[in-house]
Write an enzyme that holds these catalytic residues in place. Structure first.
Site, PDB file in Angstrom:
ATOM      1  N   ALA A  88       0.262   8.376   2.348  1.00  0.00           N
ATOM      2  CA  ALA A  88       1.052   8.271   3.578  1.00  0.00           C
ATOM      3  C   ALA A  88       0.847   9.442   4.548  1.00  0.00           C
ATOM      4  CB  ALA A  88       2.525   8.080   3.225  1.00  0.00           C
ATOM      5  N   ARG A 103      -2.067  -0.500   8.600  1.00  0.00           N
ATOM      6  CA  ARG A 103      -1.382  -0.620   7.315  1.00  0.00           C
ATOM      7  C   ARG A 103       0.122  -0.599   7.559  1.00  0.00           C
ATOM      8  NH1 ARG A 103      -3.584   2.498   2.314  1.00  0.00           N
ATOM      9  NH2 ARG A 103      -2.554   0.702   1.360  1.00  0.00           N
ATOM     10  N   ASP A 134       5.604   6.440   0.074  1.00  0.00           N
ATOM     11  CA  ASP A 134       5.038   5.895   1.310  1.00  0.00           C
ATOM     12  C   ASP A 134       6.102   5.674   2.373  1.00  0.00           C
ATOM     13  OD1 ASP A 134       3.000   5.121  -0.918  1.00  0.00           O
ATOM     14  OD2 ASP A 134       1.942   5.079   0.996  1.00  0.00           O
ATOM     15  N   ASN A 181       6.531   3.232  -2.946  1.00  0.00           N
ATOM     16  CA  ASN A 181       5.369   4.026  -3.348  1.00  0.00           C
ATOM     17  C   ASN A 181       4.401   3.062  -4.024  1.00  0.00           C
ATOM     18  OD1 ASN A 181       3.980   6.579  -3.595  1.00  0.00           O
ATOM     19  ND2 ASN A 181       4.444   6.535  -5.768  1.00  0.00           N
ATOM     20  N   LYS A 182       3.256   3.567  -4.407  1.00  0.00           N
ATOM     21  CA  LYS A 182       2.188   2.758  -5.000  1.00  0.00           C
ATOM     22  C   LYS A 182       2.726   1.814  -6.086  1.00  0.00           C
ATOM     23  CE  LYS A 182      -1.173   2.561  -4.083  1.00  0.00           C
ATOM     24  NZ  LYS A 182      -1.562   1.457  -3.147  1.00  0.00           N
TER      25      LYS A 182
END
Lengths: 343, 343
Positions: B47, B86, B234, B244-245
């Site tokens: 990020a 994104r 993120d 997050n991931k």
């Protein structure tokens, strides 16, 4: 398609599970050493299939004995080689025990008679396993309802057994019974049994499926995109603690956190009633290369260290039911598994 | 080694994160379209690093404007292109807002003056980010004790930021402070940021680490081989819910089940105070090929369908602390995050 594993007179023929789904290649084992290596290198894997391969390996080893040779010494040599191929799957040791009982019952027989009896027992273990899987499927099929989305981890399918499968057997039986549902298959790093093998099987069965990376299952549960999980087992202790492919424990915890039932499907040959609980199950650590490389290509820095436990143990408290050929055991497993066994 | 991303007069130079750790290749972006594609295809990811790339992309786009062109139309074209690269990382939109404020403040300036100001702002965002990461590291370092084993997921390191890192920044600061501990890096399928990028960074820092597949973390926690987890973010909503991931949610649930603290490390530029909770965070679905293939080679049957959500949202109730440049927020986040922000 030929079976996962097959006795072919004087050799074992097995599909090479390292090459699926892109290549359908068959491996022939003509010696017990070759059979042992096939188990070690995961040409064949899955607890029930390993049991069948071990039994056939014993038969193959004893077919190599010459008249006048020390039969007991030869048997011990073959047995010991196969015994140390892989430590976790109970079915390996269960099959070796069955073969040994035949060997011991034939002490007075001719070598030819002994060899014939050992081959017959190995073939019988193979035949029985497929039958047991069909019963497991029947017993578990009603756990899957119309509209469900079933998560499975690793491959507990026809490739992991003599045929039909345990967890995939349940999925297959529900599908054959006309239920409409779909499946998420965890890819199951490092060996990718889910992406490669379960996907390959589900495609042949015709049930709609999607492959996900192992780290997606929890999130999909949290988003209510999964209804239940069903997995196979490599060894189940007396109290229901279940060793299965690494990652199974995480699936079970995530099911609990999201209020979803987590089922184990396995034949009684996977149970180890000598073990009070799962802490006594030996967990295999596999070679580093399986984690460090994918398709032979390094994915980490060259000096990177890794861990590679091949299995984990899911405590019984996370398991909603254990589906066997004799019925579905529910907690408390200490009593229900014992009752099933003696049924 | 050159930085993760660098402004080089009339172009952006970034390390190609798709090629690490085996190749150290640098990519040059000379147009905002190239910068946008670099973000989309994950030449650069993480990020805070995406935020820097977005800001530099705006500067690059506006350097391409000719005298007499409609500046507002040009700005909108560049902004809109980068805006849709994104959807999840808050820092992208945060950086675009900062750049837009500069653009609007320079309406009366000459084109050359506007361009100079936009470049200066992008370079300043880059510089600030590294400084913020160092403060995050200092604020979080004391959470790691001698003898700990720290789990991290994905890559929240120097490569995910202008330098130093957020979660890896905490690890780095603890290591630089002389603490002795080791790290498990989840490999983080499908893009393998942990195996490829975090491992590469930890090796340079010198902290002992081991890479594991994502499905091993839970079992290692259960075996008491992990002390705590720290990850990046993120986007963080007002109540502390953290995108997050993919796989982060599972790590957090497994930490809770095993009584281990789960920390998030992120600069305030990752917070989205406009969002009441994590259900409002848009989750990117990435191309199927990332799951279906590894290193360009298919790992599933050709007809296999997959899912590929790139992120998940960890509910705030699983998070023991959020480490920012202004200090460590503890639950209840509704009040503590607001206090931090206004500190």
């Amino acid at each position: 398609m030929r079976p996962t594993i097959e006795w072919a007179g004087d050799k074992i023929v097995m599909i090479d599970q390292r090459k699926l789904p892109l290549e359908e290649v068959y491996v022939e084992c003509r010696t017990y050493e070759q059979a042992s290596e096939a188990i070690e290198t995961m040409v064949i894997r899955g607890a029930p299939a390993i049991g069948v391969a071990a039994a056939m390996g014993i038969a193959l080893g004893m077919l190599g004995v010459k008249a006048g040779e020390d039969r007991a010494a030869a048997y011990a040599r073959v047995h010991n080689r196969i015994y140390r191929t892989r430590p976790t799957a109970r079915n390996l040791f269960w099959a070796l025990e069955r073969m040994k009982a035949v060997f011991e019952a034939q002490r007075e027989s001719s070598l030819a008679e002994l060899q014939k009896k050992l081959v017959a027992e190995a073939v019988e273990i193979d035949r029985e396993d497929e039958e047991l899987c069909r019963r497991i499927g029947q017993n578990g099929a009603s756990l899957i309802k119309d509209g469900d989305v079933v998560l499975t981890h690793c491959n507990a399918g026809g490739l992991a057994t003599a045929g039909y499968g345990t967890a995939v057997g349940v999925i297959r039986a529900a599908w054959e019974a006309g239920r409409t549902f779909s499946v998420f298959a965890d890819e199951t790093r490092p060996f990718l049994q889910g992406a490669r093998l379960t996907a390959w099987e589900l495609e042949r069965i015709g049930v709609p499926y999607r492959v996900i990376t192992d780290n997606m299952a929890g999130w999909l549960m949290h988003r209510s995109e999964i209804s239940l999980a069903v997995v196979g087992a490599d060894r189940i202790a007396r109290n229901g603690d279940t060793a299965n492919k690494i990652g199974t424990y995480s699936v079970a915890v995530l099911c609990k956190e999201n209020g979803l039932p987590f089922y184990v499907a396995a034949p009684l040959s996977t149970f180890d009633f000598a073990l009070a609980d799962g802490s006594l199950i030996p967990i295999e650590e596999r070679p580093d290369a399986e984690v460090r490389e994918i398709n032979g290509r390094l994915i980490v820095p060259p000096a990177a260290k890794v861990r590679n436990p091949a299995f984990d143990v899911t405590p019984a408290r996370y398991i909603a039911g254990i589906i066997t050929e004799k019925g579905v055991a529910r907690p408390p497993y200490e009593s229900t598994l014992d009752a099933l066994r003696n049924r």
